[in-house]
Design a protein around this motif. Structure first.
Motif, PDB file in Angstrom:
ATOM      1  N   ALA A 169      30.833 -24.411  35.310  1.00 39.32           N
ATOM      2  CA  ALA A 169      31.895 -23.984  34.402  1.00 39.32           C
ATOM      3  C   ALA A 169      33.249 -23.972  35.105  1.00 39.32           C
ATOM      4  CB  ALA A 169      31.566 -22.598  33.848  1.00 39.32           C
ATOM      5  N   ARG A 170      33.256 -23.566  36.360  1.00 41.11           N
ATOM      6  CA  ARG A 170      34.525 -23.553  37.099  1.00 41.11           C
ATOM      7  C   ARG A 170      35.042 -24.958  37.353  1.00 41.11           C
ATOM      8  NH1 ARG A 170      35.804 -20.525  42.912  1.00 41.11           N
ATOM      9  NH2 ARG A 170      37.955 -21.271  43.078  1.00 41.11           N
ATOM     10  N   SER A 171      34.122 -25.895  37.633  1.00 43.54           N
ATOM     11  CA  SER A 171      34.546 -27.267  37.880  1.00 43.54           C
ATOM     12  C   SER A 171      35.116 -27.927  36.625  1.00 43.54           C
ATOM     13  CB  SER A 171      33.367 -28.089  38.409  1.00 43.54           C
ATOM     14  OG  SER A 171      32.352 -28.215  37.415  1.00 43.54           O
ATOM     15  N   ILE A 172      34.647 -27.475  35.461  1.00 42.77           N
ATOM     16  CA  ILE A 172      35.109 -28.068  34.199  1.00 42.77           C
ATOM     17  C   ILE A 172      36.401 -27.419  33.716  1.00 42.77           C
ATOM     18  CG2 ILE A 172      34.533 -28.387  31.759  1.00 42.77           C
ATOM     19  CD1 ILE A 172      31.582 -28.563  32.624  1.00 42.77           C
ATOM     20  N   THR A 173      36.427 -26.099  33.752  1.00 42.36           N
ATOM     21  CA  THR A 173      37.572 -25.377  33.180  1.00 42.36           C
ATOM     22  C   THR A 173      38.598 -24.947  34.220  1.00 42.36           C
ATOM     23  OG1 THR A 173      36.484 -23.207  33.365  1.00 42.36           O
ATOM     24  CG2 THR A 173      36.043 -24.502  31.373  1.00 42.36           C
ATOM     25  N   GLY A 174      38.178 -24.879  35.483  1.00 39.18           N
ATOM     26  CA  GLY A 174      39.081 -24.391  36.517  1.00 39.18           C
ATOM     27  C   GLY A 174      39.207 -22.885  36.542  1.00 39.18           C
ATOM     28  N   GLU A 175      38.453 -22.199  35.705  1.00 32.25           N
ATOM     29  CA  GLU A 175      38.520 -20.743  35.629  1.00 32.25           C
ATOM     30  C   GLU A 175      37.425 -20.112  36.471  1.00 32.25           C
ATOM     31  OE1 GLU A 175      38.276 -17.175  32.248  1.00 32.25           O
ATOM     32  OE2 GLU A 175      38.326 -19.285  31.658  1.00 32.25           O
ATOM     33  N   VAL A 176      37.761 -19.040  37.213  1.00 31.53           N
ATOM     34  CA  VAL A 176      36.794 -18.316  38.036  1.00 31.53           C
ATOM     35  C   VAL A 176      36.137 -17.239  37.178  1.00 31.53           C
ATOM     36  CG1 VAL A 176      36.436 -16.915  40.088  1.00 31.53           C
ATOM     37  CG2 VAL A 176      38.144 -18.742  40.117  1.00 31.53           C
ATOM     38  N   PHE A 177      34.884 -17.450  36.806  1.00 34.41           N
ATOM     39  CA  PHE A 177      34.183 -16.487  35.964  1.00 34.41           C
ATOM     40  C   PHE A 177      33.655 -15.313  36.793  1.00 34.41           C
ATOM     41  CE2 PHE A 177      34.075 -20.436  33.615  1.00 34.41           C
ATOM     42  CZ  PHE A 177      34.352 -20.037  32.312  1.00 34.41           C
ATOM     43  N   PHE A 178      33.122 -15.604  37.972  1.00 37.93           N
ATOM     44  CA  PHE A 178      32.645 -14.575  38.897  1.00 37.93           C
ATOM     45  C   PHE A 178      33.227 -14.863  40.266  1.00 37.93           C
ATOM     46  CE2 PHE A 178      28.320 -13.933  36.578  1.00 37.93           C
ATOM     47  CZ  PHE A 178      28.933 -13.102  35.657  1.00 37.93           C
ATOM     48  N   THR A 179      33.780 -13.845  40.913  1.00 38.11           N
ATOM     49  CA  THR A 179      34.068 -13.970  42.331  1.00 38.11           C
ATOM     50  C   THR A 179      32.766 -13.738  43.094  1.00 38.11           C
ATOM     51  OG1 THR A 179      34.586 -11.622  42.634  1.00 38.11           O
ATOM     52  CG2 THR A 179      36.400 -13.078  41.960  1.00 38.11           C
ATOM     53  N   TYR A 180      32.801 -13.959  44.395  1.00 38.77           N
ATOM     54  CA  TYR A 180      31.595 -13.758  45.198  1.00 38.77           C
ATOM     55  C   TYR A 180      31.191 -12.290  45.205  1.00 38.77           C
ATOM     56  CZ  TYR A 180      32.882 -18.434  46.714  1.00 38.77           C
ATOM     57  OH  TYR A 180      33.216 -19.761  46.726  1.00 38.77           O
ATOM     58  N   PHE A 181      32.163 -11.398  45.166  1.00 38.79           N
ATOM     59  CA  PHE A 181      31.868  -9.971  45.090  1.00 38.79           C
ATOM     60  C   PHE A 181      31.269  -9.626  43.731  1.00 38.79           C
ATOM     61  CE2 PHE A 181      34.870  -9.956  48.575  1.00 38.79           C
ATOM     62  CZ  PHE A 181      34.393  -8.968  49.409  1.00 38.79           C
ATOM     63  N   GLN A 182      31.869 -10.127  42.688  1.00 40.60           N
ATOM     64  CA  GLN A 182      31.406  -9.810  41.335  1.00 40.60           C
ATOM     65  C   GLN A 182      30.013 -10.354  41.077  1.00 40.60           C
ATOM     66  OE1 GLN A 182      34.653 -11.533  39.144  1.00 40.60           O
ATOM     67  NE2 GLN A 182      35.736  -9.570  38.943  1.00 40.60           N
ATOM     68  N   TYR A 183      29.672 -11.469  41.721  1.00 43.18           N
ATOM     69  CA  TYR A 183      28.337 -12.038  41.523  1.00 43.18           C
ATOM     70  C   TYR A 183      27.267 -11.038  41.933  1.00 43.18           C
ATOM     71  CZ  TYR A 183      24.230 -14.943  42.017  1.00 43.18           C
ATOM     72  OH  TYR A 183      22.950 -15.450  41.917  1.00 43.18           O
ATOM     73  N   ALA A 184      27.442 -10.429  43.114  1.00 48.13           N
ATOM     74  CA  ALA A 184      26.461  -9.449  43.580  1.00 48.13           C
ATOM     75  C   ALA A 184      26.392  -8.255  42.631  1.00 48.13           C
ATOM     76  CB  ALA A 184      26.807  -8.984  44.995  1.00 48.13           C
TER      77      ALA A 184
END
Length: 288
Positions: A67-82
């Motif tokens: 999704a980030r590669s397509i839209t360029g939007e960061v849905f989860f940061t590495y911190f938020q992923y955890a």
């Protein structure tokens, strides 16, 4: 009538090879524990649940990266992923910790372990390290997939890749904090019973029952109580430490404010207490 006996030589020989010592035993226990965490070398049934959890977390990471590669939007940061995967981490801990310690209690192999130069501290260190490594891999590998997706689609060249790497490394450190916390709490609970179902239920209960307590404290009219509410739950405690160290938003609505050091001290004390109680538990077993 006299009795006679016969001695049969069936080929037993004394071991004359090198004695590798306690470090080698710790390493062997660690490798065995890490493999057991993911069901490697065991039946297909033992692989279902850990790999199901790992597969879901990998799938989420792939979707986020795509999704980030397509839209360029960061849905989860590495911190938020955890933070977002905390429920799956709880289930993984409930699956793995009983595999690492409860099975040994049920099978009665601990007297065999401790009949050798292996000490209770060696056993605890190896199991703690294996649980920590397994939990860190569960979170860290998907984070690396997210990094690869961001690195290969960056529009700022090598500089963008390095910027993404500097975001990943603190995220990995945060995942290690999750791994250490979950290893301490879940192994301590699992070490109390040889029944894996009871151990798994106890682990889930400790992590899940404490969440409503945070909600109650967060709803009080006192700002101080709101900021300290995360201390009541291990998952919110980790989030509070992450906010304190990185000055990012946590799961708490009002944040931790100036109480960040309190979160850090409690987290360190909780991990240390779990480790010391594990040592006491297995020193008692070794002395039986």
């Amino acid at each position: 009538m006299s009795e006679t006996g016969v001695i049969h030589d069936i080929g037993y020989q004394r071991y004359s090879g090198p004695r590798l010592g306690r470090v080698a035993m710790q390493r062997a226990l660690f490798v065995h524990g890490l493999r057991a965490a993911f069901g490697l070398g065991r039946s297909a049934k033992a692989k279902i649940f850990p790999w199901l959890v790992a597969g879901i977390m990998l799938l989420v990471a792939v979707i986020v990266a795509a999704a980030r590669s397509i839209t360029g939007e960061v849905f989860f940061t590495y911190f938020q992923y955890a933070d977002q995967m905390s429920l799956l981490i709880v289930f993984f801990a409930a699956i793995v910790a009983p595999q690492l310690v409860s099975r040994d209690l049920r099978a009665g192999v601990l007297p065999l372990y401790f009949s050798r130069p292996l000490r209770a501290a060696d056993y605890v260190i190896a199991k703690f390290a294996a649980m920590t490594a397994a939990t860190w891999l569960l979170v860290g590998v998907p984070q690396f997939i997210m990094f690869l997706g961001a690195a290969f689609t960056t529009k700022t060249g090598v500089g963008g890749v390095f910027n993404e790497l500097w975001d990943l490394l603190p995220g990995w450190a945060y995942s290690l904090l999750w791994a250490v916390m979950f290893a301490g709490v879940s192994l301590l609970i699992a070490s109390l019973t040889g029944k894996q179902a009871f151990a798994a239920g106890g682990i889930v209960a400790v992590f899940m029952v404490t969440v409503p307590v945070v909600g109650v404290l967060a709803s009080l009219p006192s700002t101080t109580a709101n900021r300290l509410s995360g201390l009541a739950s291990p998952t919110f405690l980790i989030g509070g430490v992450g906010e304190w160290l990185t000055e990012r938003e946590s799961q708490l609505d009002v944040g931790v404010g100036t109480f960040g050091p309190v979160y850090g001290i409690e987290a360190a004390c909780l991990v240390a207490a779990c480790f010391l109680l594990l040592l006491a538990r297995y020193r008692k077993v070794a002395s039986l």
